[in-house]
Design a protein around this motif. Structure first.
Motif, PDB file in Angstrom:
ATOM      1  N   TYR A 232      35.937  54.948  36.629  1.00 50.67           N
ATOM      2  CA  TYR A 232      36.684  54.233  35.590  1.00 50.67           C
ATOM      3  C   TYR A 232      35.748  53.777  34.473  1.00 50.67           C
ATOM      4  CZ  TYR A 232      40.609  54.131  38.809  1.00 50.67           C
ATOM      5  OH  TYR A 232      41.623  54.498  39.651  1.00 50.67           O
ATOM      6  N   ALA A 233      35.967  54.305  33.292  1.00 48.22           N
ATOM      7  CA  ALA A 233      35.143  53.948  32.139  1.00 48.22           C
ATOM      8  C   ALA A 233      35.325  52.496  31.730  1.00 48.22           C
ATOM      9  CB  ALA A 233      35.466  54.862  30.951  1.00 48.22           C
ATOM     10  N   VAL A 234      36.386  51.869  32.191  1.00 45.98           N
ATOM     11  CA  VAL A 234      36.639  50.469  31.861  1.00 45.98           C
ATOM     12  C   VAL A 234      35.646  49.543  32.567  1.00 45.98           C
ATOM     13  CG1 VAL A 234      38.274  49.979  33.744  1.00 45.98           C
ATOM     14  CG2 VAL A 234      38.527  48.802  31.533  1.00 45.98           C
ATOM     15  N   ILE A 235      34.967  50.053  33.582  1.00 43.95           N
ATOM     16  CA  ILE A 235      33.941  49.267  34.272  1.00 43.95           C
ATOM     17  C   ILE A 235      32.603  49.487  33.574  1.00 43.95           C
ATOM     18  CG2 ILE A 235      32.694  48.886  36.429  1.00 43.95           C
ATOM     19  CD1 ILE A 235      35.195  49.723  37.938  1.00 43.95           C
ATOM     20  N   GLY A 236      32.104  48.413  32.968  1.00 37.92           N
ATOM     21  CA  GLY A 236      30.822  48.507  32.285  1.00 37.92           C
ATOM     22  C   GLY A 236      29.649  48.362  33.227  1.00 37.92           C
TER      23      GLY A 236
ATOM     24  N   LYS B 258      45.106  40.742  36.472  1.00 38.11           N
ATOM     25  CA  LYS B 258      45.246  39.659  37.455  1.00 38.11           C
ATOM     26  C   LYS B 258      46.653  39.649  38.042  1.00 38.11           C
ATOM     27  CE  LYS B 258      44.775  34.683  38.119  1.00 38.11           C
ATOM     28  NZ  LYS B 258      44.366  33.392  37.505  1.00 38.11           N
ATOM     29  N   ALA B 259      47.665  39.738  37.185  1.00 39.99           N
ATOM     30  CA  ALA B 259      49.049  39.718  37.666  1.00 39.99           C
ATOM     31  C   ALA B 259      49.330  40.904  38.577  1.00 39.99           C
ATOM     32  CB  ALA B 259      50.006  39.720  36.478  1.00 39.99           C
ATOM     33  N   ALA B 260      48.781  42.070  38.237  1.00 43.94           N
ATOM     34  CA  ALA B 260      49.020  43.262  39.045  1.00 43.94           C
ATOM     35  C   ALA B 260      48.344  43.162  40.407  1.00 43.94           C
ATOM     36  CB  ALA B 260      48.529  44.495  38.299  1.00 43.94           C
ATOM     37  N   LEU B 261      47.163  42.568  40.456  1.00 43.47           N
ATOM     38  CA  LEU B 261      46.476  42.387  41.738  1.00 43.47           C
ATOM     39  C   LEU B 261      47.269  41.447  42.643  1.00 43.47           C
ATOM     40  CD1 LEU B 261      42.800  42.062  40.442  1.00 43.47           C
ATOM     41  CD2 LEU B 261      43.723  43.960  41.777  1.00 43.47           C
ATOM     42  N   VAL B 262      47.716  40.324  42.089  1.00 41.26           N
ATOM     43  CA  VAL B 262      48.488  39.374  42.882  1.00 41.26           C
ATOM     44  C   VAL B 262      49.796  40.006  43.359  1.00 41.26           C
ATOM     45  CG1 VAL B 262      49.698  37.159  42.827  1.00 41.26           C
ATOM     46  CG2 VAL B 262      47.448  37.364  41.760  1.00 41.26           C
ATOM     47  N   ALA B 263      50.437  40.774  42.463  1.00 37.67           N
ATOM     48  CA  ALA B 263      51.704  41.417  42.827  1.00 37.67           C
ATOM     49  C   ALA B 263      51.537  42.410  43.966  1.00 37.67           C
ATOM     50  CB  ALA B 263      52.295  42.121  41.606  1.00 37.67           C
TER      51      ALA B 263
ATOM     52  N   ASN C 281      35.993  38.523  31.205  1.00 39.72           N
ATOM     53  CA  ASN C 281      36.317  39.949  31.316  1.00 39.72           C
ATOM     54  C   ASN C 281      35.830  40.546  32.636  1.00 39.72           C
ATOM     55  OD1 ASN C 281      33.563  39.667  30.373  1.00 39.72           O
ATOM     56  ND2 ASN C 281      33.552  41.875  30.036  1.00 39.72           N
ATOM     57  N   ARG C 282      35.781  39.703  33.676  1.00 41.29           N
ATOM     58  CA  ARG C 282      35.215  40.156  34.945  1.00 41.29           C
ATOM     59  C   ARG C 282      36.171  39.915  36.105  1.00 41.29           C
ATOM     60  NH1 ARG C 282      31.611  36.864  32.508  1.00 41.29           N
ATOM     61  NH2 ARG C 282      32.098  35.207  34.008  1.00 41.29           N
ATOM     62  N   ILE C 283      36.126  40.812  37.064  1.00 40.49           N
ATOM     63  CA  ILE C 283      36.688  40.568  38.387  1.00 40.49           C
ATOM     64  C   ILE C 283      35.521  40.215  39.300  1.00 40.49           C
ATOM     65  CG2 ILE C 283      37.977  41.516  40.332  1.00 40.49           C
ATOM     66  CD1 ILE C 283      39.108  43.640  38.403  1.00 40.49           C
ATOM     67  N   HIS C 284      35.544  39.015  39.857  1.00 44.48           N
ATOM     68  CA  HIS C 284      34.520  38.642  40.822  1.00 44.48           C
ATOM     69  C   HIS C 284      35.034  38.987  42.217  1.00 44.48           C
ATOM     70  CE1 HIS C 284      32.278  35.528  38.088  1.00 44.48           C
ATOM     71  NE2 HIS C 284      32.559  36.665  37.469  1.00 44.48           N
ATOM     72  N   VAL C 285      34.319  39.841  42.888  1.00 45.24           N
ATOM     73  CA  VAL C 285      34.714  40.293  44.228  1.00 45.24           C
ATOM     74  C   VAL C 285      33.975  39.405  45.221  1.00 45.24           C
ATOM     75  CG1 VAL C 285      34.780  42.267  45.806  1.00 45.24           C
ATOM     76  CG2 VAL C 285      35.088  42.613  43.338  1.00 45.24           C
ATOM     77  N   VAL C 286      34.693  38.379  45.716  1.00 46.62           N
ATOM     78  CA  VAL C 286      34.042  37.311  46.465  1.00 46.62           C
ATOM     79  C   VAL C 286      34.883  36.914  47.691  1.00 46.62           C
ATOM     80  CG1 VAL C 286      32.626  36.342  44.618  1.00 46.62           C
ATOM     81  CG2 VAL C 286      35.056  35.744  44.728  1.00 46.62           C
TER      82      VAL C 286
ATOM     83  N   VAL D 121      45.257  49.315  40.615  1.00 45.89           N
ATOM     84  CA  VAL D 121      45.482  48.495  39.415  1.00 45.89           C
ATOM     85  C   VAL D 121      44.684  49.022  38.233  1.00 45.89           C
ATOM     86  CG1 VAL D 121      45.102  46.198  38.435  1.00 45.89           C
ATOM     87  CG2 VAL D 121      46.161  46.444  40.688  1.00 45.89           C
ATOM     88  N   LEU D 122      43.444  49.404  38.455  1.00 50.98           N
ATOM     89  CA  LEU D 122      42.645  49.949  37.358  1.00 50.98           C
ATOM     90  C   LEU D 122      43.233  51.261  36.861  1.00 50.98           C
ATOM     91  CD1 LEU D 122      39.023  49.193  38.624  1.00 50.98           C
ATOM     92  CD2 LEU D 122      40.238  48.060  36.755  1.00 50.98           C
ATOM     93  N   ALA D 123      43.747  52.077  37.782  1.00 46.72           N
ATOM     94  CA  ALA D 123      44.384  53.331  37.381  1.00 46.72           C
ATOM     95  C   ALA D 123      45.601  53.058  36.515  1.00 46.72           C
ATOM     96  CB  ALA D 123      44.774  54.142  38.609  1.00 46.72           C
ATOM     97  N   ALA D 124      46.420  52.078  36.926  1.00 47.03           N
ATOM     98  CA  ALA D 124      47.615  51.744  36.157  1.00 47.03           C
ATOM     99  C   ALA D 124      47.245  51.180  34.790  1.00 47.03           C
ATOM    100  CB  ALA D 124      48.469  50.742  36.928  1.00 47.03           C
ATOM    101  N   GLU D 125      46.225  50.368  34.745  1.00 47.38           N
ATOM    102  CA  GLU D 125      45.828  49.743  33.468  1.00 47.38           C
ATOM    103  C   GLU D 125      45.258  50.780  32.500  1.00 47.38           C
ATOM    104  OE1 GLU D 125      45.109  47.152  30.421  1.00 47.38           O
ATOM    105  OE2 GLU D 125      46.267  46.762  32.253  1.00 47.38           O
ATOM    106  N   THR D 126      44.463  51.703  33.030  1.00 48.58           N
ATOM    107  CA  THR D 126      43.817  52.665  32.140  1.00 48.58           C
ATOM    108  C   THR D 126      44.762  53.791  31.707  1.00 48.58           C
ATOM    109  OG1 THR D 126      42.953  53.829  34.086  1.00 48.58           O
ATOM    110  CG2 THR D 126      41.497  52.244  33.017  1.00 48.58           C
ATOM    111  N   THR D 127      45.867  53.972  32.446  1.00 48.13           N
ATOM    112  CA  THR D 127      46.854  54.969  32.026  1.00 48.13           C
ATOM    113  C   THR D 127      48.055  54.334  31.344  1.00 48.13           C
ATOM    114  OG1 THR D 127      47.948  54.919  34.205  1.00 48.13           O
ATOM    115  CG2 THR D 127      46.215  56.584  33.851  1.00 48.13           C
TER     116      THR D 127
END
Length: 441
Positions: free
Chosen positions: A352-356, A388-393, A403-408, A428-434
Motif C-alpha cells: 500500500y503506497a498510502v503507508i509512508g 478509524k470508523a471502518a476499523l471499528v465497524a 496521520n498514524r495508526i498506532h498498532v499497540v 480497510v486500507l484496500a477500501a480506502e485506497t480504492t
C-alpha cells in the motif's frame, strides 16, 4: 443494541465531561466488559482491542490474578494514609526496583503518569537548585501544571502556566528537522542541536532533560543509534539530570521491562504508570537514583498525594509484575513484535503506497499514512476519520493519532489475534485506497 447500551449513552451525554474533546463530538462506543485482548458492549458486540485503551492495558483485560489481588486487598484494607507503613506498598516498590538499574532503591508513588512527571521535575529542581526543564516538541508528559508545559504537542499551548520550560527537536528521521538521510546522521545532528540549546539557555540554569525513552503519542519514535547515550553524555558534562519518561514505553511495551534497557543509557529519575499494573487501579511513580534520594534523608521533600501508594493500586502492581514474570509476558511481547507484528506491517507497507513508514518494536508500532510517498504529505484528517470508523465497524479498536495508526495491542496478544487484526487493517486500507467499501454494521 440493548437498553443498557442506550442508557449508558444517555447518561454519558447528559452528565459526563470528556477529556480532550468538544463535548458534542464524543464517542458513542460503549464498553461493558473485557477479557485478554477483547472487549464487549452490553449487547455482546465484540471488539479486538489494538489500542490497549490508552496504551496501558499491557497484561490484557481482566487478568484473573490481578483482579483476585485487588479483591483480596479490598477485603483486608481498602485505603490508608501514605505516611503509614503498608506491606503492599513495600512489596510493590521492591518489585519495581528489581527491574531498575543498580543504584535505584526508592520509589515515590503517584496516582498516574502526569503527576509522576510533575514530581520528577520537582525532585530535579530541588536536587540541583536549578530551574529549567528541557523537553522535546514531539512529546506528551501529562496534564498537570509542569507536565503539560513539558509536553511539546498542541495541548501545551492553552495550558502554559508553569515556568522554566524550554523545548527542542528530538530525532525523527522520516520527518527530519536536520536534513538527515541516515539514522546515524539524524542522531549526530539532533545531538548537536541539543548541545546548542543547552549552551544558549545556560547549562547552569538547567535542572533536567526530560525525554520519553520512546516517544509514544508523538509517533512511536524509536531513538536512532547513539542518541540517548549522547544525551546522557551532554547531561553529565553540565551537571544536568536525565529524566526518562517510561509511562507509556515501560513494563513490556517495547518487549523489555524498561524501554531504556535496549539503549546504552542510565537515567537519574524514571517515571512510570500505565503498564505497571495495566491501569486496573490508577497508579504511577518515580524511581529515584540513590544520590538524589539521599538528599532528602534529613530534608523534607515538599510533595505528596493523599492516595500515594494506595493499597488497592499496590496490590495490583504486585500481582501484575508477578504474573508478567511468571508468564513470560515481556519476552512474549518482544518475540511477537519480531516474528508477527513487524513482518505483517512490513508486508502491508510493501502493498500500500498510502503507508509512508512503519516503525516500532515489541507491541509498540506506528504506521504512518501519507497522501504521497514522495512528498510525505500526511494523509488528511478526513481520510483518517474514515479509516478509524471502518476499523471499528469491522470489530477492531484502533489507536489513531494524527496521520498514524498506532498498532499497540496488549503484550499478551496471540499470533492468531495479530493475524486477525492485520486482515482488518488490510481490508480497510484496500477500501480506502480504492475508494469503496464500508465496514460491518
Amino acid at each position: 443494541m440493548t437498553d443498557t447500551d442506550d442508557l449508558a449513552r444517555e447518561l454519558d451525554r447528559a452528565h459526563v465531561f470528556h477529556s480532550w474533546s468538544a463535548q458534542s463530538q464524543t464517542s458513542s462506543l460503549v464498553i461493558a466488559s473485557g477479557r485478554g485482548c477483547r472487549v464487549w458492549d452490553h449487547a455482546g458486540n465484540e471488539y479486538l482491542d489494538f489500542s490497549s485503551q490508552l496504551v496501558n492495558v499491557n497484561i490484557g483485560h481482566q487478568h484473573p490474578a490481578v483482579v483476585s489481588a485487588i479483591r483480596e486487598q479490598a477485603e483486608l484494607l481498602t485505603t490508608i494514609a501514605p505516611s503509614t507503613v503498608n506491606l503492599a506498598r513495600g512489596e510493590a516498590a521492591k518489585r519495581i526496583i528489581d527491574h531498575a538499574p543498580e543504584g535505584f532503591r526508592r520509589v515515590f508513588f503517584t496516582n498516574g503518569g502526569a503527576d509522576a512527571n510533575e514530581n520528577a521535575i520537582r525532585l530535579a529542581r530541588l536536587a540541583t537548585g536549578r530551574d529549567k526543564i528541557l523537553s522535546t516538541y514531539r512529546s506528551y508528559h501529562g496534564n498537570t501544571g509542569a507536565a503539560i508545559v513539558s509536553t511539546g504537542d498542541w495541548r501545551r499551548v492553552p495550558n502554559e502556566f508553569a515556568r522554566g520550560h524550554v523545548h527542542f527537536f528530538g530525532p525523527y528521521l522520516y520527518r527530519s528537522e536536520f536534513w538527515a538521510t541516515t539514522p546515524e546522521q539524524e542522531s549526530e545532528r539532533a545531538l548537536h542541536h541539543l548541545r546548542r540549546v543547552i549552551e544558549a539557555e545556560g547549562p547552569t540554569s538547567i535542572a533536567a532533560v526530560l525525554l520519553e525513552t520512546v516517544p509514544g503519542t508523538a509517533g512511536i519514535l524509536v531513538p536512532p543509534p547513539g542518541y540517548l547515550a549522547g544525551v546522557r553524555e551532554l547531561c553529565d558534562r553540565h551537571g544536568i539530570l536525565l529524566i526518562l519518561d517510561e509511562v507509556m514505553a515501560g513494563f513490556g511495551r517495547t518487549g523489555r521491562w524498561f524501554a531504556f534497557d535496549g539503549y546504552d543509557v542510565r537515567p537519574d529519575l524514571i517515571t512510570f504508570a500505565k503498564g505497571v499494573n495495566s491501569g486496573y487501579v490508577p497508579a504511577g511513580g518515580v524511581v529515584i537514583d540513590e544520590p538524589i534520594a539521599e538528599r532528602f534523608d534529613d530534608r523534607v521533600f515538599p510533595g505528596g498525594l493523599t492516595y500515594s501508594g494506595h493499597p488497592l493500586a499496590m496490590a495490583s502492581i504486585v500481582a501484575t509484575l508477578d504474573a508478567m514474570s511468571s508468564e513470560g509476558v515481556v519476552e512474549h511481547a518482544r518475540a511477537i513484535g519480531e516474528t508477527a507484528i513487524g513482518p505483517a506491517l512490513a508486508d502491508l507497507a510493501e502493498r500500500y503506497a498510502v503507508i509512508g513508514e512503519v516503525r516500532g518494536e515489541g507491541v509498540f508500532w506506528a504506521v504512518e499514512l501519507v497522501a504521497d510517498r514522495d512528498t510525505r504529505e500526511p494523509l488528511p484528517a478526513a481520510a483518517m476519520g474514515r479509516i478509524k470508523a471502518a476499523l471499528v465497524a469491522r470489530g477492531l479498536l484502533p489507536f489513531i493519532q494524527d496521520n498514524r495508526i498506532h498498532v499497540v495491542p496488549p503484550c499478551v496478544v496471540t499470533e492468531e489475534e495479530v493475524a486477525e487484526a492485520m486482515a482488518i487493517y488490510d481490508e480497510v486500507l484496500a477500501a480506502e485506497t480504492t475508494g469503496g467499501g464500508e465496514g460491518r454494521e
